[in-house]
Enzyme design. Structure first.
Site, short mmCIF file in Angstrom:
data_model
loop_
_atom_site.label_atom_id
_atom_site.label_comp_id
_atom_site.label_asym_id
_atom_site.label_seq_id
_atom_site.Cartn_x
_atom_site.Cartn_y
_atom_site.Cartn_z
CE LYS A 194 38.73 -68.76 -44.33
NZ LYS A 194 38.39 -67.65 -43.41
CG PHE A 251 45.87 -76.15 -44.38
CD1 PHE A 251 44.97 -76.47 -45.38
CD2 PHE A 251 47.18 -76.58 -44.51
CE1 PHE A 251 45.38 -77.18 -46.51
CE2 PHE A 251 47.60 -77.30 -45.62
CZ PHE A 251 46.69 -77.59 -46.63
CG ASP A 252 49.86 -77.07 -38.60
OD1 ASP A 252 50.72 -77.94 -38.87
OD2 ASP A 252 50.13 -75.96 -38.13
CD GLU A 266 48.30 -84.98 -31.84
OE1 GLU A 266 47.76 -85.97 -32.40
OE2 GLU A 266 47.88 -84.52 -30.76
CB THR A 301 35.27 -67.12 -52.24
OG1 THR A 301 35.63 -66.41 -51.06
CG2 THR A 301 34.11 -68.02 -51.96
N GLY A 342 29.59 -58.50 -43.09
CA GLY A 342 30.55 -57.64 -42.42
C GLY A 342 30.41 -56.18 -42.79
O1 C5P Z 1 32.82 -57.59 -45.04
P1 C5P Z 1 32.31 -58.85 -45.65
O2 C5P Z 1 30.79 -58.97 -45.57
O3 C5P Z 1 32.85 -59.12 -47.02
O4 C5P Z 1 32.88 -59.99 -44.68
C1 C5P Z 1 32.83 -61.33 -45.01
C2 C5P Z 1 33.55 -62.11 -43.99
O5 C5P Z 1 33.51 -63.47 -44.36
C3 C5P Z 1 35.02 -61.75 -43.85
O6 C5P Z 1 35.36 -61.96 -42.47
C4 C5P Z 1 35.71 -62.75 -44.72
O7 C5P Z 1 37.01 -63.05 -44.25
C5 C5P Z 1 34.83 -63.96 -44.56
N1 C5P Z 1 34.86 -64.94 -45.63
C6 C5P Z 1 34.58 -64.65 -46.96
N2 C5P Z 1 34.63 -65.66 -47.89
C7 C5P Z 1 34.92 -66.89 -47.53
C8 C5P Z 1 35.19 -67.19 -46.18
C9 C5P Z 1 35.15 -66.18 -45.26
O8 C5P Z 1 34.29 -63.51 -47.32
N3 C5P Z 1 34.92 -67.85 -48.43
#
Ligand code: C5P
Length: 244
Positions: free
Chosen positions: A78, A80-81, A84, A130, A219
């Protein structure tokens, strides 16, 4: 608004069904990550590496170890900077076998990332986290609601040349209907069965793809299962059916 029926939102891109499941390696170090990868075996071919592991592990060693096992990598930094620095980070990522890189910035940052993209790498824009709601956006000084901001940021990301976005299942449908079928949507927040944890805007496997996702990120429902490999295989079975 172009008209689509539910069927037309299903991804028709040439992506192997088994590559459509991305498992985040949300663990503390490389040893734990590789233990999970071994445990999941052939059930999972695509892994997401995020901040916890980037900081806790030796990122380059991990990417090389995943590549040696034939796995694809989504680098979820992600970024964000200043442009460059984003440019330099993407350039570094391009030295390794990384398929997706996430960037979370304004137009100039996205442009910098796209300019450094290497063959085989795809840049995904994070639109609005989110975890942010309308009140959080107001706190940050945005006078717009989440949905409108997601739409506007996704459109600009695609105009700039990003390959796709990371988006919840609900946003996926809205973005597909407005912005078409060409770009990639990677959807986290998947709960294959009834949800019991902190993810609120969840969809199940079938719903995510019917709403236009190309890839899903799953996850805890896999990692926390009594038999993670069986849980991943069960999801792969569902994906195979959807794309049969
Ligand atoms: O364990 P789980 O299924 O909630 O994992 C979702 C993964 O997706 C995590 O690594 C979380 O950081 C990532 N994620 C998310 N929502 C986002 C972007 C990334 O849940 N908008």
């Amino acid at each position: 608004m172009p008209e689509h029926d539910a069927e037309s939102l299903l991804s028709r891109k040439q992506i192997a069904p088994r590559d459509r499941l991305i498992v985040p390696l949300d663990v503390a170090d490389n040893a734990a990550a590789l233990a999970l990868v071994e445990q999941l075996g052939e059930a999972v071919r695509f892994y997401k590496v995020g901040l916890e592991l980037i900081i806790g592990g030796a990122f380059v060693d991990l990417v090389n170890a995943l590549a040696a096992r034939g796995k694809k990598v989504m680098l979820d930094g992600k970024f964000f900077d200043v442009p460059e620095t984003v440019r330099a980070a993407v350039r570094q990522a391009g030295k390794h076998q990384v398929t997706f890189v996430t960037v979370h910035g304004n137009d100039e940052m996205l442009r910098a990332a796209v300019a450094e993209k290497t063959p085989g790498m795809q840049i995904l824009a994070v639109t609005v986290l989110t975890s942010l709601d309308d009140a959080d956006l107001r706190d940050l000084g945005f006078h717009v609601d989440v949905r409108a901001l997601v739409r506007s940021r996704a459109k600009r990301a695609l105009d700039i040349g990003c390959d796709g976005v990371v988006s919840s299942g609900q946003e996926a449908e809205d973005l597909r209907l407005r912005l078409g079928n060409q770009f990639l949507i990677v959807t986290p927040g998947i709960r294959p069965v009834k949800n019991v944890d902190d993810q609120k805007r969840t969809v199940d496997v079938e719903e995510a793809f019917q709403k236009g996702a190309d890839y899903i990120v799953v996850g805890r429902p896999i990692r926390g299962a009594a038999d993670p490999r069986a849980a991943a295989e069960a999801i792969q079975g569902r994906i195979a059916k959807i794309f049969a």
